[in-house]
Design a protein around this motif. Structure first.
Motif, PDB file in Angstrom:
ATOM      1  N   SER A  53       1.268  11.294 -29.162  1.00  0.00           N
ATOM      2  CA  SER A  53       0.528  10.260 -28.451  1.00  0.00           C
ATOM      3  C   SER A  53       1.350   8.993 -28.354  1.00  0.00           C
ATOM      4  CB  SER A  53      -0.804   9.981 -29.131  1.00  0.00           C
ATOM      5  OG  SER A  53      -0.617   9.177 -30.262  1.00  0.00           O
ATOM      6  N   SER A 110       0.819  -1.199   0.000  1.00  0.00           N
ATOM      7  CA  SER A 110       0.000   0.000   0.000  1.00  0.00           C
ATOM      8  C   SER A 110       0.857   1.254   0.000  1.00  0.00           C
ATOM      9  CB  SER A 110      -0.924  -0.002   1.213  1.00  0.00           C
ATOM     10  OG  SER A 110      -0.137  -0.043   2.386  1.00  0.00           O
ATOM     11  N   GLY A 119      -3.680  -2.005  -5.939  1.00  0.00           N
ATOM     12  CA  GLY A 119      -2.829  -2.385  -4.814  1.00  0.00           C
ATOM     13  C   GLY A 119      -3.456  -1.995  -3.514  1.00  0.00           C
ATOM     14  N   GLY A 120      -3.070  -2.606  -2.471  1.00  0.00           N
ATOM     15  CA  GLY A 120      -3.394  -2.132  -1.116  1.00  0.00           C
ATOM     16  C   GLY A 120      -4.862  -1.932  -0.852  1.00  0.00           C
ATOM     17  N   ARG A 121      -5.185  -0.687  -0.636  1.00  0.00           N
ATOM     18  CA  ARG A 121      -6.529  -0.411  -0.143  1.00  0.00           C
ATOM     19  C   ARG A 121      -7.541  -0.147  -1.241  1.00  0.00           C
ATOM     20  NH1 ARG A 121      -3.745   3.982   2.825  1.00  0.00           N
ATOM     21  NH2 ARG A 121      -2.247   2.843   4.064  1.00  0.00           N
ATOM     22  N   PHE A 168      -0.834  -4.359 -11.811  1.00  0.00           N
ATOM     23  CA  PHE A 168      -0.334  -3.678 -10.629  1.00  0.00           C
ATOM     24  C   PHE A 168      -1.204  -2.518 -10.183  1.00  0.00           C
ATOM     25  CE2 PHE A 168       3.249  -5.518 -12.899  1.00  0.00           C
ATOM     26  CZ  PHE A 168       3.681  -6.382 -11.924  1.00  0.00           C
ATOM     27  N   GLN A 169      -2.316  -2.316 -10.826  1.00  0.00           N
ATOM     28  CA  GLN A 169      -3.073  -1.121 -10.482  1.00  0.00           C
ATOM     29  C   GLN A 169      -3.849  -1.244  -9.197  1.00  0.00           C
ATOM     30  OE1 GLN A 169      -5.389   0.932 -13.180  1.00  0.00           O
ATOM     31  NE2 GLN A 169      -3.613   1.918 -14.012  1.00  0.00           N
ATOM     32  N   GLY A 197      -3.328  -1.586 -20.105  1.00  0.00           N
ATOM     33  CA  GLY A 197      -2.839  -2.721 -20.879  1.00  0.00           C
ATOM     34  C   GLY A 197      -2.086  -3.708 -20.034  1.00  0.00           C
ATOM     35  N   ARG A 206      -8.085   1.085 -25.494  1.00  0.00           N
ATOM     36  CA  ARG A 206      -7.572   0.453 -24.300  1.00  0.00           C
ATOM     37  C   ARG A 206      -6.132   0.845 -24.061  1.00  0.00           C
ATOM     38  NH1 ARG A 206      -6.836  -4.577 -24.316  1.00  0.00           N
ATOM     39  NH2 ARG A 206      -7.629  -5.051 -22.252  1.00  0.00           N
ATOM     40  N   GLY A 207      -5.878   1.174 -22.824  1.00  0.00           N
ATOM     41  CA  GLY A 207      -4.486   1.269 -22.419  1.00  0.00           C
ATOM     42  C   GLY A 207      -3.716   2.429 -23.009  1.00  0.00           C
ATOM     43  N   GLY A 208      -4.378   3.408 -23.596  1.00  0.00           N
ATOM     44  CA  GLY A 208      -3.579   4.460 -24.194  1.00  0.00           C
ATOM     45  C   GLY A 208      -3.790   5.773 -23.468  1.00  0.00           C
ATOM     46  N   TYR A 209      -2.905   6.700 -23.680  1.00  0.00           N
ATOM     47  CA  TYR A 209      -3.076   8.017 -23.090  1.00  0.00           C
ATOM     48  C   TYR A 209      -3.996   8.813 -23.977  1.00  0.00           C
ATOM     49  CZ  TYR A 209      -2.387  12.750 -21.739  1.00  0.00           C
ATOM     50  OH  TYR A 209      -2.591  14.030 -21.361  1.00  0.00           O
ATOM     51  N   ARG A 233      -5.988  12.548 -23.993  1.00  0.00           N
ATOM     52  CA  ARG A 233      -6.112  13.815 -23.276  1.00  0.00           C
ATOM     53  C   ARG A 233      -7.524  14.091 -22.805  1.00  0.00           C
ATOM     54  NH1 ARG A 233      -2.030  18.281 -23.630  1.00  0.00           N
ATOM     55  NH2 ARG A 233      -0.645  17.363 -22.113  1.00  0.00           N
ATOM     56  N   MET A 280      -4.968  11.017 -29.244  1.00  0.00           N
ATOM     57  CA  MET A 280      -5.365  10.014 -30.242  1.00  0.00           C
ATOM     58  C   MET A 280      -4.268   8.971 -30.397  1.00  0.00           C
ATOM     59  SD  MET A 280      -5.318  10.443 -34.220  1.00  0.00           S
ATOM     60  CE  MET A 280      -4.710  12.052 -33.776  1.00  0.00           C
ATOM     61  N   LEU A 281      -4.623   7.740 -30.270  1.00  0.00           N
ATOM     62  CA  LEU A 281      -3.623   6.672 -30.207  1.00  0.00           C
ATOM     63  C   LEU A 281      -2.879   6.503 -31.532  1.00  0.00           C
ATOM     64  CD1 LEU A 281      -5.727   4.012 -28.310  1.00  0.00           C
ATOM     65  CD2 LEU A 281      -4.029   5.581 -27.393  1.00  0.00           C
ATOM     66  N   VAL A 318      -4.463   5.179 -17.728  1.00  0.00           N
ATOM     67  CA  VAL A 318      -3.135   4.870 -18.270  1.00  0.00           C
ATOM     68  C   VAL A 318      -2.663   3.542 -17.726  1.00  0.00           C
ATOM     69  CG1 VAL A 318      -0.749   5.597 -18.320  1.00  0.00           C
ATOM     70  CG2 VAL A 318      -2.565   7.272 -18.511  1.00  0.00           C
ATOM     71  N   GLY A 319      -2.105   2.759 -18.614  1.00  0.00           N
ATOM     72  CA  GLY A 319      -1.479   1.522 -18.166  1.00  0.00           C
ATOM     73  C   GLY A 319      -2.457   0.386 -18.008  1.00  0.00           C
TER      74      GLY A 319
END
Lengths: 142, 139
Positions: free
Chosen positions: A44, A7, B133-135, B130-131, B126, B111-114, B116, B1-2, B123-124
């Motif tokens: 991008s 965490s 986590g924890g609480r 690891f998104q 894809g 999916r998974g792209g930045y 604006r 735009m990807l 972000v991420g």
């Protein structure tokens, strides 16, 4: 033990392409695996780190000389990128390199390639003499 | 735009494809897919030394062989306009649906792209592992 508490670790740093968010609309130096250096504005990217660069120039650097080629818009496939670095607009005018003409840089580049090839050949022949077998291919030129 | 979206909008336009081998293909993009596989027409293939040229009426490139693509500057502007138009149309089509619980983001299946237009919270996606986590502070 606190270091391993999940965490407390910012999980965002583990997502690979997430860091590129800060680089969008900035002028970047992109080095490719073939050794090319592209300087352009990142517009991008995606989860594979494929990049869209606008107003890109290809900068050829040999020793202390460089020359730029206007290239336009690139879509770079992510796997070919070695690194990406933000260009400081204040420092970019005072780089320790001398700008030369394209012809001059191409000639210098050819010399550099020839020298590298000669060094590889002598190195390989010496290695073969000692009993090594040469089975490595020089793939990445950066 | 990807990046792949830009590639899709550049269908019909001329472009240069450089392969990992150093060969270049100059031609008009017919079609492309999510793996960056391309079909091109009226192609001029050049070897990596720039010494030999071949003309191919059509050609197929498997995406994993691509080093990069160069597209004309106009294509980026055209793609941006289309993106804006799409977003406006979505906004218009979202409007009559008020009054109920409705949490629609202007998603366009990316999916998974930045992007604006979002708050950067996607972000991420894809990678994904690891998104949470924890609480679970994401929700």
């Amino acid at each position: 033990m606190e270091n391993t508490d999940p965490s407390l670790l910012p999980s965002i740093i583990f997502t690979t392409a997430a860091q590129l968010v800060d680089c969008v609309d900035k002028k970047l130096l992109v080095v490719l695996r073939d050794g090319r250096k592209l300087i352009g504005i990142l517009r991008s990217f995606d989860q594979y780190a494929n990049l869209v660069l606008q107003d890109t120039i290809e900068r050829i650097i040999v020793e202390s000389m460089y020359s730029d080629i206007q290239r336009g818009v690139y879509i770079v496939r992510g796997e070919n990128v070695v690194l990406v670095g933000e260009i400081d607009p204040e420092k970019e005018n005072s780089i320790p390199l001398r700008e030369v003409s394209l012809d001059e840089i191409y000639a210098a580049q050819q010399d550099e390639i020839d020298n590298r090839r000669r060094r590889e050949l002598t190195k390989n022949s010496k290695l073969v003499d000692i009993g090594f077998s040469i089975d490595t291919q020089q793939e990445d030129m950066y | 735009m990807l990046p792949l979206t830009l590639l899709n909008t550049s269908q019909g336009h001329p472009m240069l494809v450089e392969l990992k081998s150093g060969e270049t293909l100059n031609g008009h993009l017919v079609n492309c897919d999510a793996w960056m596989n391309l079909t091109l027409k009226e192609v001029v293939q050049t070897n990596s030394d720039g010494t030999r040229f071949f003309r191919l009426p059509e050609c197929y490139v498997r995406g994993n062989n691509i080093k990069y693509l160069r597209v004309p500057d106009e294509v980026l502007d055209i793609a941006r306009e289309k993106n804006q138009q799409q977003r406006e149309e979505q906004r218009k089509s979202n409007q009559p649906q008020r009054g109920g619980y409705n949490r629609q983001y202007s998603s366009s299946g990316q999916r998974g792209g930045y992007n604006r237009s979002r708050g950067g919270g996607n972000v991420g996606r894809g990678g994904g592992q690891f998104q949470r986590g924890g609480r679970g502070t994401q929700y």
